[in-house]
Design an enzyme around this catalytic site. Structure first.
Site, PDB file in Angstrom:
ATOM      1  N   SER A  45       0.842  -1.190   0.000  1.00  0.00           N
ATOM      2  CA  SER A  45       0.000   0.000   0.000  1.00  0.00           C
ATOM      3  C   SER A  45       0.880   1.244   0.000  1.00  0.00           C
ATOM      4  CB  SER A  45      -0.938  -0.033   1.211  1.00  0.00           C
ATOM      5  OG  SER A  45      -1.937   0.955   1.099  1.00  0.00           O
ATOM      6  N   ASN A  46       0.321   2.390   0.352  1.00  0.00           N
ATOM      7  CA  ASN A  46       1.101   3.632   0.409  1.00  0.00           C
ATOM      8  C   ASN A  46       0.527   4.519   1.512  1.00  0.00           C
ATOM      9  OD1 ASN A  46      -0.990   5.536  -0.758  1.00  0.00           O
ATOM     10  ND2 ASN A  46      -0.831   4.038  -2.418  1.00  0.00           N
ATOM     11  N   HIS A  47       1.156   5.680   1.720  1.00  0.00           N
ATOM     12  CA  HIS A  47       0.808   6.532   2.864  1.00  0.00           C
ATOM     13  C   HIS A  47      -0.323   7.521   2.617  1.00  0.00           C
ATOM     14  CE1 HIS A  47       3.814   5.122   5.605  1.00  0.00           C
ATOM     15  NE2 HIS A  47       4.790   5.309   4.726  1.00  0.00           N
TER      16      HIS A  47
END
Ligand code: C5P
Length: 232
Positions: A29-31
């Site tokens: 995923s990512n932030h």
């Protein structure tokens, strides 16, 4: 004016990250916090629009008057977007979609292997959700007004203009994410708006401001472009 500027319009917004499973307990995923997409949804509802917010996993409350569709993966976000793209007037892609997913998510938890210091994951490309919406045509040859985002750390204008053309967007909101305190996860944001329409090309520079204010400015410009050039 003001209050009812988007009365009768259906606005679809994607927001947040996507989550791509590797096995039953792990993901890529990512932030992305989802804050900008949720601010856009709140601002669109304030303007009287019907708002559908397709959101990846984030911990934000649903803004008043907004219908939230929760998804996890890019493929789920793509499917929900295709379903709503045919019935909306404006589509805003604010989500930070994972570019790749695991080719096959393991059915069982991936185990550490004794004596093996490396593990190779094979990833495959996810669909470009916003480009697919921009490529749609209904029976009358129409499609929604499509607004994309570009987060860049250098050559902001050139990369954003390339994205605007390559993905066939009507407008792009370009952010410089290298500036401390702005962009990813922050409460404030600055942006350069660029668009293409029958009148040619245009732009507007929006100074650092709270994401809700910025969302209002983005919608104001999208609504005025849509009014001037209703068919895309
Ligand atoms: O190419 P890049 O990811 O920088 O483009 C950003 C824009 O494209 C955003 O509007 C984002 O929501 C959208 N996008 C998408 N599907 C993808 C990748 C990006 O809709 N797979």
């Amino acid at each position: 004016k003001g209050q009812a500027a988007a009365q009768g319009l259906h606005i679809v917004i994607t927001a947040g990250p996507t989550r791509e499973p590797l096995d039953p307990v792990r993901y890529l995923s990512n932030h992305s916090s989802g804050k900008m997409g949720f601010a856009l949804a709140a601002a669109a509802a304030e303007l009287g629009a019907k708002v559908s917010l397709i959101s990846g996993p984030v911990s934000l409350p649903t803004p008043a008057g907004v219908t939230r569709i929760e998804v996890e993966t890019a493929l789920q976000m793509h499917e929900a977007s295709q379903q709503l793209a045919g019935e909306c007037d404006i589509f805003i892609g604010c989500a930070a979609v994972a570019d790749y997913r695991a080719e096959t998510a393991a059915e069982h938890k991936i185990k550490k292997r004794e004596g093996e210091e490396t593990l190779t994951l094979r990833l495959i490309k996810n669909p470009d959700i916003i480009a697919a919406v921009a490529d749609r045509r209904d029976a009358a040859g129409g499609r929604p007004f499509v607004v994309g985002f570009a987060a860049e750390t250098r050559d902001l204008e050139a990369y954003a203009r390339d994205k605007l053309e390559r993905k066939r967007l009507d407008m792009i909101v370009a952010n410089d994410v290298s500036t401390a305190g702005l962009g990813f996860g922050a409460d404030d944001n600055a942006a350069l708006l660029m668009w293409r329409d029958g009148q040619g090309e245009g732009g507007e520079s929006l100074p650092p401001q709270p994401k809700l204010e910025l969302a209002r400015a983005v919608l104001r410009q999208a609504l005025s472009r849509l009014a001037e050039h209703p068919v895309h």
